[in-house]
Design a protein around this motif. Structure first.
Motif, short mmCIF file in Angstrom:
data_model
loop_
_atom_site.label_atom_id
_atom_site.label_comp_id
_atom_site.label_asym_id
_atom_site.label_seq_id
_atom_site.Cartn_x
_atom_site.Cartn_y
_atom_site.Cartn_z
N TYR A 71 0.87 -1.17 0.00
CA TYR A 71 0.00 0.00 0.00
C TYR A 71 0.91 1.22 0.00
O TYR A 71 1.82 1.33 0.83
N ILE A 72 0.65 2.14 -0.94
CA ILE A 72 1.47 3.35 -1.10
C ILE A 72 0.55 4.56 -1.02
O ILE A 72 -0.53 4.58 -1.64
N GLN A 73 0.98 5.61 -0.31
CA GLN A 73 0.19 6.84 -0.21
C GLN A 73 1.10 8.06 -0.33
O GLN A 73 2.22 8.06 0.17
N VAL A 74 0.57 9.09 -0.99
CA VAL A 74 1.26 10.37 -1.12
C VAL A 74 0.30 11.47 -0.67
O VAL A 74 -0.88 11.47 -1.06
N THR A 75 0.80 12.37 0.16
CA THR A 75 0.03 13.52 0.60
C THR A 75 0.87 14.76 0.34
O THR A 75 2.07 14.75 0.60
N GLY A 76 0.25 15.80 -0.18
CA GLY A 76 0.99 17.03 -0.47
C GLY A 76 0.15 18.26 -0.19
O GLY A 76 -1.07 18.20 -0.18
N VAL A 77 0.84 19.38 0.02
CA VAL A 77 0.20 20.67 0.27
C VAL A 77 0.62 21.62 -0.83
O VAL A 77 1.81 21.72 -1.17
N ALA A 78 -0.36 22.33 -1.40
CA ALA A 78 -0.09 23.28 -2.48
C ALA A 78 0.82 24.40 -2.00
O ALA A 78 0.68 24.90 -0.88
N GLY A 79 1.75 24.78 -2.86
CA GLY A 79 2.68 25.85 -2.56
C GLY A 79 2.09 27.22 -2.84
O GLY A 79 0.88 27.37 -3.03
N PRO A 80 2.94 28.25 -2.93
CA PRO A 80 2.48 29.63 -3.05
C PRO A 80 1.71 29.95 -4.32
O PRO A 80 0.97 30.94 -4.35
N ASN A 81 1.84 29.13 -5.37
CA ASN A 81 1.05 29.41 -6.58
C ASN A 81 -0.37 28.89 -6.47
O ASN A 81 -1.18 29.08 -7.37
N GLY A 82 -0.69 28.21 -5.36
CA GLY A 82 -2.06 27.76 -5.12
C GLY A 82 -2.46 26.51 -5.85
O GLY A 82 -3.63 26.12 -5.86
N GLU A 83 -1.51 25.84 -6.48
CA GLU A 83 -1.82 24.64 -7.25
C GLU A 83 -0.75 23.58 -7.00
O GLU A 83 0.42 23.89 -6.92
N LEU A 84 -1.20 22.33 -6.89
CA LEU A 84 -0.29 21.21 -6.70
C LEU A 84 -0.66 20.12 -7.69
O LEU A 84 -1.83 19.74 -7.79
N ASN A 85 0.32 19.63 -8.41
CA ASN A 85 0.12 18.58 -9.40
C ASN A 85 1.36 17.70 -9.37
O ASN A 85 2.45 18.15 -9.70
N ALA A 86 1.18 16.45 -8.92
CA ALA A 86 2.32 15.54 -8.81
C ALA A 86 1.84 14.12 -9.08
O ALA A 86 0.65 13.82 -8.97
N GLY A 87 2.77 13.25 -9.45
CA GLY A 87 2.42 11.87 -9.73
C GLY A 87 3.34 10.89 -9.02
O GLY A 87 4.52 11.17 -8.83
N MET A 88 2.78 9.76 -8.62
CA MET A 88 3.58 8.67 -8.06
C MET A 88 3.87 7.72 -9.20
O MET A 88 2.97 7.27 -9.90
N LYS A 89 5.16 7.46 -9.42
CA LYS A 89 5.59 6.64 -10.55
C LYS A 89 6.20 5.33 -10.11
O LYS A 89 6.92 5.28 -9.10
N LYS A 90 5.92 4.28 -10.89
CA LYS A 90 6.54 2.97 -10.71
C LYS A 90 7.39 2.72 -11.93
O LYS A 90 6.88 2.68 -13.06
N ASN A 91 8.69 2.57 -11.74
CA ASN A 91 9.62 2.33 -12.84
C ASN A 91 9.40 3.31 -13.99
O ASN A 91 9.43 2.95 -15.16
N GLY A 92 9.15 4.58 -13.65
CA GLY A 92 9.01 5.64 -14.65
C GLY A 92 7.61 5.84 -15.22
O GLY A 92 7.40 6.75 -16.01
N VAL A 93 6.65 5.01 -14.82
CA VAL A 93 5.28 5.11 -15.34
C VAL A 93 4.36 5.65 -14.23
O VAL A 93 4.36 5.12 -13.11
N THR A 94 3.58 6.68 -14.53
CA THR A 94 2.67 7.25 -13.54
C THR A 94 1.58 6.25 -13.17
O THR A 94 0.88 5.74 -14.04
N ILE A 95 1.43 5.98 -11.87
CA ILE A 95 0.42 5.07 -11.35
C ILE A 95 -0.79 5.87 -10.86
O ILE A 95 -1.93 5.50 -11.10
N PHE A 96 -0.55 6.96 -10.13
CA PHE A 96 -1.64 7.84 -9.71
C PHE A 96 -1.08 9.24 -9.52
O PHE A 96 0.13 9.46 -9.54
N ALA A 97 -1.99 10.19 -9.36
CA ALA A 97 -1.60 11.59 -9.20
C ALA A 97 -2.33 12.20 -8.01
O ALA A 97 -3.34 11.67 -7.55
N ILE A 98 -1.78 13.31 -7.54
CA ILE A 98 -2.50 14.16 -6.59
C ILE A 98 -2.63 15.53 -7.24
O ILE A 98 -1.73 15.97 -7.98
#
Length: 137
Positions: A59-86
């Motif tokens: 089980y893998i989890q990612v939690t993030g907080v948006a920075g000063p531009n008010g937007e956060l976009n990130a992805g969790m990758k397995k061997n270079g392939v995006t599995i999910f995003a926040i």
């Protein structure tokens, strides 16, 4: 039996000051520097990568907080392939999280990449990358 669990926060400090990481013009692999748990030694804070020490269901989890531009976009990758995003676009200091159960082979590598032009913030360990082995296979 194999035991694997990791938890790391983005910033390695205990102050309540907001710290921001920016991706710039290209995607940036995040290095979660404050290692809280690293049973099985699969997580490397110098690179930001978790390498599965045993084959199994995780089980893998990612939690993030948006920075000063008010937007956060990130992805969790397995061997270079995006599995999910926040994703978060509600404004600064707003959080997003996502998680997945994932079958991994021994040696599979996971990381979190902040997408180009994005920022992520941390204060008191709010932005985290965590995971654990549910059972070996």
């Amino acid at each position: 039996k194999s035991r694997v669990a990791f938890a790391a926060a983005l910033i390695n400090n205990s102050t309540n000051q907001w710290t921001t990481v920016e991706a710039g013009g290209t995607d940036k692999t995040l290095e979660f520097k404050k290692v809280i748990t690293n049973i099985g030694n699969g997580y490397d804070p110098a690179t930001g990568y978790f390498t599965a020490p045993v084959k199994g269901l995780y089980y893998i989890q990612v939690t993030g907080v948006a920075g000063p531009n008010g937007e956060l976009n990130a992805g969790m990758k397995k061997n270079g392939v995006t599995i999910f995003a926040i994703y978060q676009k509600a404004g600064t200091q707003a959080g997003a999280s996502n998680g997945v159960t994932l079958a991994l082979e021994q040696g599979d590598r996971l990381c979190v990449q902040l997408w180009a032009g994005q920022t992520i913030a941390d204060q008191g360990r709010l932005s985290t990358f965590t995971g654990f082995l549910i059972f070996p296979m």
